[in-house]
Design a protein around this motif. Structure first.
Motif, PDB file in Angstrom:
ATOM      1  N   ALA B 410      14.296   2.497 -11.006  1.00 44.95           N
ATOM      2  CA  ALA B 410      14.574   3.833 -10.447  1.00 44.95           C
ATOM      3  C   ALA B 410      16.058   3.960 -10.127  1.00 44.95           C
ATOM      4  O   ALA B 410      16.695   4.985 -10.416  1.00 44.95           O
ATOM      5  CB  ALA B 410      13.739   4.073  -9.194  1.00 44.95           C
ATOM      6  N   ASP B 411      16.605   2.919  -9.549  1.00 42.71           N
ATOM      7  CA  ASP B 411      18.004   2.938  -9.143  1.00 42.71           C
ATOM      8  C   ASP B 411      18.925   3.090 -10.354  1.00 42.71           C
ATOM      9  O   ASP B 411      19.801   3.961 -10.383  1.00 42.71           O
ATOM     10  CB  ASP B 411      18.299   1.634  -8.398  1.00 42.71           C
ATOM     11  CG  ASP B 411      19.672   1.659  -7.766  1.00 42.71           C
ATOM     12  OD1 ASP B 411      20.024   2.705  -7.180  1.00 42.71           O
ATOM     13  OD2 ASP B 411      20.386   0.646  -7.878  1.00 42.71           O
ATOM     14  N   LYS B 412      18.691   2.261 -11.373  1.00 44.08           N
ATOM     15  CA  LYS B 412      19.573   2.293 -12.535  1.00 44.08           C
ATOM     16  C   LYS B 412      19.440   3.610 -13.305  1.00 44.08           C
ATOM     17  O   LYS B 412      20.389   4.086 -13.909  1.00 44.08           O
ATOM     18  CB  LYS B 412      19.260   1.117 -13.483  1.00 44.08           C
ATOM     19  CG  LYS B 412      19.926  -0.181 -13.023  1.00 44.08           C
ATOM     20  CD  LYS B 412      19.493  -1.364 -13.857  1.00 44.08           C
ATOM     21  CE  LYS B 412      20.137  -1.419 -15.235  1.00 44.08           C
ATOM     22  NZ  LYS B 412      19.633  -2.588 -16.020  1.00 44.08           N
ATOM     23  N   LYS B 413      18.250   4.178 -13.266  1.00 43.92           N
ATOM     24  CA  LYS B 413      18.029   5.416 -14.017  1.00 43.92           C
ATOM     25  C   LYS B 413      18.410   6.656 -13.196  1.00 43.92           C
ATOM     26  O   LYS B 413      18.317   7.778 -13.674  1.00 43.92           O
ATOM     27  CB  LYS B 413      16.547   5.472 -14.427  1.00 43.92           C
ATOM     28  CG  LYS B 413      16.294   6.217 -15.720  1.00 43.92           C
ATOM     29  CD  LYS B 413      14.880   6.061 -16.238  1.00 43.92           C
ATOM     30  CE  LYS B 413      14.541   7.214 -17.189  1.00 43.92           C
ATOM     31  NZ  LYS B 413      13.221   7.083 -17.792  1.00 43.92           N
ATOM     32  N   GLY B 414      18.797   6.419 -11.927  1.00 50.10           N
ATOM     33  CA  GLY B 414      19.197   7.556 -11.088  1.00 50.10           C
ATOM     34  C   GLY B 414      18.043   8.440 -10.670  1.00 50.10           C
ATOM     35  O   GLY B 414      18.183   9.646 -10.503  1.00 50.10           O
ATOM     36  N   ILE B 415      16.856   7.838 -10.487  1.00 48.71           N
ATOM     37  CA  ILE B 415      15.693   8.612 -10.023  1.00 48.71           C
ATOM     38  C   ILE B 415      15.735   8.625  -8.494  1.00 48.71           C
ATOM     39  O   ILE B 415      15.717   7.569  -7.868  1.00 48.71           O
ATOM     40  CB  ILE B 415      14.379   7.979 -10.524  1.00 48.71           C
ATOM     41  CG1 ILE B 415      14.384   7.900 -12.065  1.00 48.71           C
ATOM     42  CG2 ILE B 415      13.171   8.747 -10.015  1.00 48.71           C
ATOM     43  CD1 ILE B 415      13.184   7.175 -12.656  1.00 48.71           C
ATOM     44  N   PRO B 416      15.830   9.811  -7.873  1.00 44.01           N
ATOM     45  CA  PRO B 416      16.103   9.825  -6.427  1.00 44.01           C
ATOM     46  C   PRO B 416      14.935   9.394  -5.526  1.00 44.01           C
ATOM     47  O   PRO B 416      15.181   8.915  -4.428  1.00 44.01           O
ATOM     48  CB  PRO B 416      16.491  11.283  -6.146  1.00 44.01           C
ATOM     49  CG  PRO B 416      15.981  12.074  -7.294  1.00 44.01           C
ATOM     50  CD  PRO B 416      15.919  11.151  -8.479  1.00 44.01           C
ATOM     51  N   PHE B 417      13.691   9.579  -5.963  1.00 49.56           N
ATOM     52  CA  PHE B 417      12.549   9.231  -5.114  1.00 49.56           C
ATOM     53  C   PHE B 417      11.621   8.239  -5.807  1.00 49.56           C
ATOM     54  O   PHE B 417      11.474   8.273  -7.027  1.00 49.56           O
ATOM     55  CB  PHE B 417      11.724  10.477  -4.772  1.00 49.56           C
ATOM     56  CG  PHE B 417      12.439  11.434  -3.881  1.00 49.56           C
ATOM     57  CD1 PHE B 417      12.380  11.302  -2.493  1.00 49.56           C
ATOM     58  CD2 PHE B 417      13.187  12.473  -4.420  1.00 49.56           C
ATOM     59  CE1 PHE B 417      13.052  12.194  -1.665  1.00 49.56           C
ATOM     60  CE2 PHE B 417      13.865  13.366  -3.600  1.00 49.56           C
ATOM     61  CZ  PHE B 417      13.800  13.234  -2.221  1.00 49.56           C
ATOM     62  N   VAL B 418      10.979   7.378  -5.002  1.00 51.28           N
ATOM     63  CA  VAL B 418       9.886   6.564  -5.537  1.00 51.28           C
ATOM     64  C   VAL B 418       8.646   6.787  -4.676  1.00 51.28           C
ATOM     65  O   VAL B 418       8.750   7.097  -3.486  1.00 51.28           O
ATOM     66  CB  VAL B 418      10.223   5.051  -5.571  1.00 51.28           C
ATOM     67  CG1 VAL B 418      11.334   4.770  -6.579  1.00 51.28           C
ATOM     68  CG2 VAL B 418      10.596   4.528  -4.199  1.00 51.28           C
ATOM     69  N   LEU B 419       7.483   6.655  -5.309  1.00 48.50           N
ATOM     70  CA  LEU B 419       6.220   6.805  -4.595  1.00 48.50           C
ATOM     71  C   LEU B 419       5.473   5.479  -4.729  1.00 48.50           C
ATOM     72  O   LEU B 419       5.101   5.073  -5.839  1.00 48.50           O
ATOM     73  CB  LEU B 419       5.413   7.950  -5.220  1.00 48.50           C
ATOM     74  CG  LEU B 419       4.219   8.451  -4.425  1.00 48.50           C
ATOM     75  CD1 LEU B 419       4.660   9.097  -3.107  1.00 48.50           C
ATOM     76  CD2 LEU B 419       3.414   9.461  -5.243  1.00 48.50           C
ATOM     77  N   LEU B 420       5.287   4.800  -3.588  1.00 50.87           N
ATOM     78  CA  LEU B 420       4.699   3.468  -3.614  1.00 50.87           C
ATOM     79  C   LEU B 420       3.174   3.567  -3.509  1.00 50.87           C
ATOM     80  O   LEU B 420       2.648   4.274  -2.654  1.00 50.87           O
ATOM     81  CB  LEU B 420       5.253   2.638  -2.460  1.00 50.87           C
ATOM     82  CG  LEU B 420       6.783   2.633  -2.329  1.00 50.87           C
ATOM     83  CD1 LEU B 420       7.231   1.792  -1.129  1.00 50.87           C
ATOM     84  CD2 LEU B 420       7.454   2.135  -3.606  1.00 50.87           C
ATOM     85  N   ILE B 421       2.486   2.848  -4.396  1.00 49.38           N
ATOM     86  CA  ILE B 421       1.023   2.975  -4.477  1.00 49.38           C
ATOM     87  C   ILE B 421       0.373   1.603  -4.520  1.00 49.38           C
ATOM     88  O   ILE B 421       0.509   0.868  -5.505  1.00 49.38           O
ATOM     89  CB  ILE B 421       0.618   3.786  -5.734  1.00 49.38           C
ATOM     90  CG1 ILE B 421       1.314   5.148  -5.734  1.00 49.38           C
ATOM     91  CG2 ILE B 421      -0.899   3.955  -5.808  1.00 49.38           C
ATOM     92  CD1 ILE B 421       1.582   5.684  -7.110  1.00 49.38           C
ATOM     93  N   GLY B 422      -0.315   1.249  -3.418  1.00 51.32           N
ATOM     94  CA  GLY B 422      -1.059  -0.003  -3.353  1.00 51.32           C
ATOM     95  C   GLY B 422      -2.487   0.269  -2.920  1.00 51.32           C
ATOM     96  O   GLY B 422      -2.886   1.430  -2.766  1.00 51.32           O
ATOM     97  N   SER B 423      -3.253  -0.776  -2.690  1.00 55.10           N
ATOM     98  CA  SER B 423      -4.676  -0.561  -2.386  1.00 55.10           C
ATOM     99  C   SER B 423      -4.857   0.164  -1.053  1.00 55.10           C
ATOM    100  O   SER B 423      -5.746   1.017  -0.916  1.00 55.10           O
ATOM    101  CB  SER B 423      -5.422  -1.897  -2.386  1.00 55.10           C
ATOM    102  OG  SER B 423      -4.727  -2.810  -1.579  1.00 55.10           O
ATOM    103  N   GLU B 424      -3.997  -0.156  -0.076  1.00 52.67           N
ATOM    104  CA  GLU B 424      -4.099   0.519   1.226  1.00 52.67           C
ATOM    105  C   GLU B 424      -3.844   2.017   1.076  1.00 52.67           C
ATOM    106  O   GLU B 424      -4.568   2.847   1.620  1.00 52.67           O
ATOM    107  CB  GLU B 424      -3.086  -0.114   2.195  1.00 52.67           C
ATOM    108  CG  GLU B 424      -3.317   0.219   3.652  1.00 52.67           C
ATOM    109  CD  GLU B 424      -4.766  -0.051   4.089  1.00 52.67           C
ATOM    110  OE1 GLU B 424      -5.295   0.798   4.813  1.00 52.67           O
ATOM    111  OE2 GLU B 424      -5.382  -1.072   3.655  1.00 52.67           O
TER     112      GLU B 424
END
Lengths: 457, 457
Positions: B410-424
């Protein structure tokens, strides 16, 4: 003296009307590519021949356009080179060629920029390519390719993403009469195995691929000639006769495959792709598993897909698949990729035939200012300023020509409104706005003209 | 075995970051062109050499890239052709070349389509051209030209329209540190006449054009050498010393011109252009009348203009003028035209140097979905579907790789947001939205994620 100019055969000009339609297709595809996280790349028209030759087979090498070296191209040629004929001379006098597709230049780019590229690398590329093919209906020597690829991952999520993009593109183009056929090289290998043609895989596929054209009987007799026995043909017959939903077809095939590891592997890949596609919110009934789909097996190594219109006689309009070792030929091993390619020219012809291009009132300018005399001409420039400041694409006929001539210009250029400006109009500060299609007209202040045209936008 | 690939010299790849910036420039220009009623045209990369040669002088002919004929290109060559050397052989083995500019192909298009084209024809064309020049900083063998022309009218409204477009383009690019120099061939002819150099007009202009580079003293001594006498030099000195506003300079020049008909004619054209430009709502103080501007006089016949940055050392970034008889060489007489050409590469370098490219948070994808495991991967596809349906450009990392790797992507591609998805997260149906720049994060339902990201758009 003056020559009558012409175009090289197999090449085309795209005038305003065609550009409007081509841009509609290309912009639609581009928007979808971007929404899915693909980034643009452009590579030069010319590549070194060392990059191009040997990548497209002997036939491809013949079809490359070669660029003559600049200056004295004979300086390093000796008489023997000349005497040996054109095949021997050609590499001595050319070192660059026009690109033949977008994939090889893309591979070159990845290899040359491997330290900067972020993998998995999702790129799209929409550029012309050149092939010295014999021109015929629908086949050109210069044509656009429109590709999206994801390289640097084996994940089958990518295959589903590409199939989702295909559906989203055609939905945006309001085109629904198509079917996506999918298969997998490993499934085909499994079929060859259970038919006893494992050792003759490529010939088996070439023959199978002809089913549509020559029919089952001839396919079977050709298969016999490469050594497929009666039991093998019977197995193939049962596979080709499978009907029903994708999943049920795949389940029966899995039984037939039995212990064929590669076949079972292929079936899992197809199922996972379909599963991913429905998780992405796309109906899988646009997608048919097709066990006779055997295209591009010289480079595809996993999933394969192609899209054809169902109500228009037209070849494949979109196709793609997974290829391993894209960059191996340039010394970078282990990069797997999967791609899709949209055929702009065939999509254009399909939309044209089905009348699916949008009917836009104003393709370019919204209004033409029509001045009656020199004074009106000057006045019209001030009105033009106000119209453009309001964001309305507009123009003035640059000379105070006869009204008929000016209206003819608006008509031929497809400008939906004209604004008539004479001395009476200037005195009243109210101008005649005429809607070309109906001939309806009324007088307005320039502010009201702007409001009217903005509502129409 | 595997060769290390390279690019032909003087050519370039444009990766995602450069494409973002180039598209920003090109899209801005294109929008302005359309707002002013210009329509797009594309012509092929290859033209017949009969169309290209003889149009750019001997030097230009040398710089054409020639395409080797396909197949046995020696079949019509005899040994004498070969023995006579490359100049004699070249026309026997090539009949196509890569286009050298956009103007000659445009003229060819107009002639070939003269019955369908609506005159006055306003077209824009943004395509690469090729020149076998020695590559150097800022000079490439493949580069884009970006032209707008109006052909089929003598009206000076067109000149003003083009100058207005120039100003609108740079305003949209938030670039203000430039000056437009304008002149007119007829004004230069008047100057030559009153300086007694009427018969030496072209040499007079070539010398005058060097004023910036070699200074007044040397220019004057060169002019003496072509026969300009002391009185002529004194007159020129008084013209070059003119200061003040455009109109007052032109008025004094008109007095100096006296009975020089062509000179007075030129002054009227300059004045009318300036007058039209201010009627169109543009300040004329961006425009300076420059009596030393003597560019392109081998083809310009009326108004001439060029744009240079004032605070950056950079050549001309935009230029143009009126030319008569564009299509005469192809047998269609009497078509006058006026055009403007934007230098994309130099505009790029100028904006880069002045830091004027927009700082866009999301160049391509707005958010990257970061799944922690296989289950989260499947779940993320459903979320992706919802995000994209809401029009948000988004993507999922295609493998459940380590979080650090995914965030790095995400950082290298310049994507401003990430959405973290785990089992919880899946259990709670709330996902962690993280803003990459600050590291701030919070948990939201997917609906709230969408709302948040849409507000950010």
């Amino acid at each position: 003296m003056a020559q009558k100019p012409s175009l090289p055969k197999g090449t085309r000009d795209f005038g305003p009307e065609q550009m409007f339609k081509r841009n509609y297709i290309i912009d639609t595809i581009k928007d979808v590519f971007r929404k899915y996280g693909f980034m643009p790349l452009e590579t030069p028209a010319m590549e070194n021949l060392s990059v191009l030759t040997g990548k497209y087979g002997d036939e491809g090498d013949q079809l490359l356009f070669r660029v003559l070296n600049s200056g004295d191209f004979l300086s390093k040629v000796n008489d023997d080179d000349y005497a040996e004929g054109y095949k021997s001379l050609s590499p001595k006098i050319t070192e660059k060629g026009l690109k033949y597709d977008l994939t090889v230049p893309f591979a070159r780019y990845v290899v040359m920029n491997q330290t900067e590229v972020t993998f998995p690398f999702k790129r799209y590329q929409i550029q012309p390519v050149w092939r010295a093919d014999r021109p015929q209906k629908g086949r050109y020597r210069e044509f656009y390719q429109c590709d999206a690829d994801i390289v640097g991952t084996n994940s089958l999520v990518c295959e589903a993403e590409l199939l989702a993009m295909v559906q989203e593109v055609y939905k945006k183009l309001t085109f629904d009469a198509y079917q996506i056929a999918i298969s997998n090289r490993k499934v085909l290998e499994g079929i060859a195995e259970v038919c006893g043609a494992k050792e003759e895989f490529s010939r088996f596929c070439v023959i199978l691929d002809k089913l549509d054209k020559i029919g089952k009987e001839k396919v079977f007799s050709e298969l016999e000639s490469i050594g497929v026995n009666e039991a093998g043909l019977k197995t193939l017959d049962s596979i080709l006769s499978l009907t029903g939903h994708n999943i049920s077809k795949l389940d029966v095939l899995a039984e037939i495959f039995g212990t064929s590891e590669i076949g079972q592997n292929g079936i899992s890949e197809v199922k996972e792709t379909l599963d991913n596609l429905s998780l992405l919110g796309f109906l899988t009934d646009k997608v048919s598993v097709d066990f006779t789909l055997a295209r591009g097996l010289s480079y595809y190594t996993g999933m394969i897909y192609e899209v054809k219109p169902t109500t228009v006689k037209m070849g494949t309009i979109t196709a793609g698949g997974r290829y391993d070792n894209l960059t191996g030929v340039f010394g970078l091993q282990g990069i797997s990729g999967v791609g899709v390619s949209f055929g702009i020219d065939r999509i254009y012809d399909t939309l044209e035939e089905l009348n699916l291009f949008p009917i836009s009132e104003a393709k370019y300018s919204k209004v033409l200012l029509v001045p009656f005399d020199e004074e009106a001409q000057r006045h019209s420039l001030q009105l033009l300023c106000q119209l453009r400041n309001a964001g309305i694409a507009s123009e003035v006929y640059p000379e105070p020509a006869k009204m008929k001539k000016q209206l003819g210009y608006a008509d031929k250029k497809g400008i939906p409104f004209v604004l008539l400006i004479g001395s009476e109009e200037i005195k009243q500060q109210r101008y005649t706005l005429k809607y070309m299609e109906t001939g309806n007209q009324d007088m307005f202040t320039i502010e009201d003209v702007i409001t009217n045209l903005q509502e129409e936008l």
